[in-house]
Design a protein around this motif. Structure first.
Motif, PDB file in Angstrom:
ATOM      1  N   LEU A 293      11.377  25.167 -22.737  1.00  0.00           N
ATOM      2  CA  LEU A 293      10.106  25.471 -22.072  1.00  0.00           C
ATOM      3  C   LEU A 293       9.940  24.579 -20.850  1.00  0.00           C
ATOM      4  CD1 LEU A 293       7.839  25.667 -25.255  1.00  0.00           C
ATOM      5  CD2 LEU A 293       8.643  27.598 -23.874  1.00  0.00           C
TER       6      LEU A 293
ATOM      7  N   PRO B 198       0.463  20.933 -23.328  1.00  0.00           N
ATOM      8  CA  PRO B 198       0.469  21.184 -24.770  1.00  0.00           C
ATOM      9  C   PRO B 198       1.154  20.042 -25.512  1.00  0.00           C
ATOM     10  CG  PRO B 198       2.089  22.565 -23.661  1.00  0.00           C
ATOM     11  CD  PRO B 198       1.296  21.899 -22.586  1.00  0.00           C
TER      12      PRO B 198
ATOM     13  N   LEU C 261       0.389  26.376 -27.351  1.00  0.00           N
ATOM     14  CA  LEU C 261       0.869  27.367 -26.382  1.00  0.00           C
ATOM     15  C   LEU C 261      -0.012  28.602 -26.330  1.00  0.00           C
ATOM     16  CD1 LEU C 261       4.736  27.182 -26.991  1.00  0.00           C
ATOM     17  CD2 LEU C 261       3.456  26.287 -25.035  1.00  0.00           C
TER      18      LEU C 261
ATOM     19  N   HIS D 176      -2.013  28.830 -23.232  1.00  0.00           N
ATOM     20  CA  HIS D 176      -1.307  28.851 -21.955  1.00  0.00           C
ATOM     21  C   HIS D 176      -0.707  30.229 -21.711  1.00  0.00           C
ATOM     22  CE1 HIS D 176      -1.369  24.478 -21.072  1.00  0.00           C
ATOM     23  NE2 HIS D 176      -1.477  24.387 -22.404  1.00  0.00           N
TER      24      HIS D 176
ATOM     25  N   LEU E 276       2.335  32.344 -21.095  1.00  0.00           N
ATOM     26  CA  LEU E 276       3.766  32.230 -21.336  1.00  0.00           C
ATOM     27  C   LEU E 276       4.516  33.199 -20.435  1.00  0.00           C
ATOM     28  CD1 LEU E 276       5.996  30.919 -23.150  1.00  0.00           C
ATOM     29  CD2 LEU E 276       5.913  33.044 -24.485  1.00  0.00           C
TER      30      LEU E 276
ATOM     31  N   VAL F 224       7.684  31.937 -29.795  1.00  0.00           N
ATOM     32  CA  VAL F 224       6.537  31.449 -29.035  1.00  0.00           C
ATOM     33  C   VAL F 224       5.468  32.531 -28.879  1.00  0.00           C
ATOM     34  CG1 VAL F 224       5.821  30.483 -26.829  1.00  0.00           C
ATOM     35  CG2 VAL F 224       7.979  29.771 -27.836  1.00  0.00           C
TER      36      VAL F 224
ATOM     37  N   GLN G 135      -0.692  34.645 -27.330  1.00  0.00           N
ATOM     38  CA  GLN G 135      -1.336  34.188 -26.108  1.00  0.00           C
ATOM     39  C   GLN G 135      -2.219  35.296 -25.530  1.00  0.00           C
ATOM     40  OE1 GLN G 135       1.904  33.959 -26.728  1.00  0.00           O
ATOM     41  NE2 GLN G 135       2.342  31.777 -26.787  1.00  0.00           N
TER      42      GLN G 135
ATOM     43  N   ILE H   8       3.890  28.594 -18.308  1.00  0.00           N
ATOM     44  CA  ILE H   8       5.000  27.893 -18.936  1.00  0.00           C
ATOM     45  C   ILE H   8       6.089  28.920 -19.224  1.00  0.00           C
ATOM     46  CG2 ILE H   8       5.753  26.571 -20.951  1.00  0.00           C
ATOM     47  CD1 ILE H   8       2.889  25.499 -21.182  1.00  0.00           C
TER      48      ILE H   8
END
Length: 300
Positions: free
Chosen positions: A164, A177, A183, A186, A188, A208, A213, A235
């Motif tokens: 990441l 984070p 995460l 955020h 991604l 992830v 997200q 990220i």
């Protein structure tokens, strides 16, 4: 048309004599004469006027001599280049690798290879599909797994991981984070897990993305992921070989990473003696060594 008869015809036309041509070819005069008669019969024309002082080309013979002279020059040139190729590197080399590695790591380094071998012509084929090297779809491959095809010379170059990354600007604005659960707060950026890619990268993306997200950006290649990260969008999941060339990004959550991914260089056994392949192989190994030194310096 018989190449051997053409060779003999060219020698006779050049020497103007059956005897002299025979001496040059280590053939008897009668053997040379038979070959010339056979060629004239095959073409249905007369190539020489027989003269007391020797042989003179007919109009048709002159046309054929022009053609054989051009052929002889090309053959001489090819022979010279073959001899020179023991020391020089030139001609086309077809290289296949993944879009990400080829675009982000290999292509920017080719300047050094061209500086050393300016007559090299590289056809760089970037795709996730594994091309068939034994069937000569490409000359050299750099792949993210050991090739399974037979009759290949293969060399393990290095191991990489997917990790990441984000820019300091993004992290200062959106926060850093501290654990993987963070995460979900955020954006991604990653390759779409369904697109063809290294399996380890797809697995990390699924891991992830499981944190649901509210905002994501999926791209079908790592070049797009990198550009989004560099522009502070979020990220991103990227291969760690990028850190040497893009110091403006930093790793996020170092404990979150993929399994190791081996990178192999492979080429057909029949190209073992190819100067082009040898030059490319040595170039890649030198660049990998430089990359490893850079990584060792960063971790020291």
């Amino acid at each position: 048309m018989d190449w051997d008869k053409l060779r003999i015809f060219h020698a006779v036309a050049d020497a103007g004599s059956l005897t002299h041509a025979g001496d040059a070819l280590h053939l008897s005069q009668s053997a040379v004469s038979r070959q010339i008669r056979a060629l004239e019969e095959a073409l249905g024309t007369t190539l020489f006027h027989r003269h007391a002082r020797g042989l003179i080309l007919t109009e048709q013979g002159e046309l054929l001599f022009e053609a054989t002279s051009a052929m002889a020059k090309k053959l001489d040139s090819a022979s010279a280049r073959i001899r020179d190729s023991e020391e020089e590197v030139f001609g086309e080399l077809r290289v296949t690798t993944t879009t990400g590695f080829g675009t982000l790591w290999l292509a920017p380094r080719l300047t050094k290879l061209y500086e050393k071998y300016p007559d090299l012509k590289i056809d760089l084929m970037l795709e996730e599909r594994v091309l068939d090297l034994p069937m000569r779809e490409a000359d050299v491959a750099i792949r993210m797994k050991e090739p399974a095809q037979a009759d290949l010379i293969r060399k393990r170059l290095l191991n990489i991981r997917m990790r990441l990354y984000a820019t300091p600007e993004y992290l200062e604005k959106s926060g850093r984070p501290e654990k993987i659960e963070d995460l979900q707060n955020h954006r991604l950026i990653c390759q779409t897990p369904r697109t063809p890619q290294v399996q380890a990268g797809a697995q990390l993306a699924r891991q992830v993305l499981a944190f649901d997200q509210s905002s994501t950006l999926t791209v079908n290649n790592y070049f797009g992921v990198l550009q989004a990260v560099l522009n502070h969008i979020g990220i991103g999941i990227l291969p760690d070989y990028l850190t040497a060339d893009f110091p403006g990004i930093e790793q996020v959550l170092p404990e979150v990473e993929s399994v190791e991914i081996p990178i192999f260089l492979a080429y057909p056994e029949e190209l073992r003696s190819s100067r082009r392949v040898t030059a490319f192989r040595d170039f890649i190994q030198e660049e990998i060594l430089s990359y490893r030194r850079h990584q060792a310096g960063d971790s020291a």
